[in-house]
Write an enzyme that holds these catalytic residues in place. Structure first.
Site: not given
Ligand code: SAH
Length: 356
Positions: A104, A118, A125, A129, A132, A348
């Site tokens: 994205e 952005c 990832c 986290c 997230c 995100c």
């Protein structure tokens, strides 16, 4: 058939991505075929000024060169899988990569005239986290410099001609400092005068906080704006929220950011996502204040943008205001992030998950 039109995948995915090449690499490729150096500058100009043109439209290049370029390189390697637009002018793209994964990126407009893109640096990832959406399924791979640059160019070309792209934030999916070399390749085109010419001071790199990579970034000698996602004022809480912290620790991050400031002269931003009843108490604010006191820094508070399926909530405005008050009365600079694009899953990883 190979095509360099945006929105269509090149049929040969083994082709080189033109945007992966630095100017000197393109110059070397051209020299091998007997073309002079200035051809690289011409191609670069097309790339940054009108990327939608494609090789055939590069009218100041010899026809033979255009067809050689088309045989060797793909100009775009992603396909637009979805586009969302909100009333405030935020536009978000879901892009399909040549190997089937999706990432994205977002274009943001504000009333000061800032036009910000952005971008993502990884598919997924690895930092873990817990609040997230991007890292819920781990990381699949790093993006190449060309794939990062392609996001910038695609978003830039959504702007009307009278609007200039002014800022780049590396805050999309992934941990940029875990893919430092590719990110720096892309950012060299963003900041160089013969690229997009955007000042490094208008480029923000947001990291979970990887000390060796923060030092390498400082040593690159470029004045990028560094933002560190702190999100907790002590290690036990930070370990819970950001599992990657277990091997790092807040103290070593702060030492690295002190070095970053000493080397670059740039004040570091500390991001702090406010999660109701998790890290938004008065004691957290006081602990955060004592951690950052005396450090030239800015605290960027981000009220949580809820993610479907995750248990975290946004704190009430009163609680947020109290948090700000404690930090400010300790003499710290605080900014609460103006939320844009909530309605289009702009945090995100959210759009990707909603279309999975
Ligand atoms: N890996 C980088 C970039 C992540 S995205 C980093 O950790 O900084 C940029 C910021 O958005 C990070 O501070 C991240 O923690 C935060 N963030 C992620 N999901 C969020 C959500 N749902 N609501 C608010 N902020 C979020």
């Amino acid at each position: 058939m190979t095509t360099d039109r945006p929105g269509t995948l090149p049929s040969r995915c083994d082709m080189h991505h033109l945007l992966d090449l630095e100017l000197d690499e393109l110059t070397a490729w051209l020299a091998d075929r007997g073309y002079p150096k200035y051809r690289a500058a011409q191609i670069r100009k097309w790339i940054v000024e009108s990327p939608r043109t494609g090789f055939n439209g590069m009218s100041d290049l010899p026809k033979k060169l255009r067809s050689e370029l088309g045989e060797t390189f793909a100009f775009w390697t992603m396909a637009e899988a979805a586009r969302q637009e909100s009333e405030d002018g935020t536009q978000k793209l879901l892009l399909g990569l040549h190997d089937g994964d999706r990432i994205e990126c977002v274009l943001l407009r504000d009333d000061r005239g800032h036009r910000t893109v952005c971008v993502s640096t990884q598919v997924g990832c690895a930092m873990g986290c817990v609040f997230c959406a991007s890292g819920l399924d781990g990381v699949r791979r790093n993006l190449t410099g060309g794939e990062i640059l392609e996001q910038v160019l695609r978003l830039k070309s959504l702007l009307p001609v009278e609007e200039r792209l002014s800022h780049v934030v590396v805050m999309g999916m992934g941990e940029p400092l875990a893919n430092l070399d590719a990110m720096l390749r892309a950012l060299r085109v963003v900041t160089s005068p013969d690229g997009l010419g955007i000042s490094a001071r208008r480029v923000t790199i947001s990291t979970v906080g990887l000390p060796p990579a923060i030092r390498r970034l400082a040593e690159s000698g470029v004045q990028y704006h560094l933002a560190v996602s702190l999100h907790a004022p002590n290690d036990p809480l930070r370990n819970e929220l950001i599992p990657a912290n277990r091997k790092v620790g807040i103290q070593s991050i702060l030492e690295a950011t002190d070095d970053y400031f000493a080397t670059t002269g740039r004040r570091v931003t500390f991001e702090y996502v406010l999660l109701a009843d998790v890290n938004d108490g008065e004691q957290h604010a006081r602990q955060l204040a004592s951690l950052l006191k005396g450090r030239p820094s800015l605290i960027n508070l981000i009220p949580y943008n809820p993610v479907a399926g995750l248990p975290y909530q946004t704190p009430s405005p009163d609680r947020t205001a109290r948090f700000v008050e404690i930090l400010e009365s300790a003499g710290l600079a605080v900014k609460t992030r103006y939320r844009k694009g909530d309605r289009i899953d702009a945090a995100c990883g959210q759009l990707r998950r909603s279309r999975a």
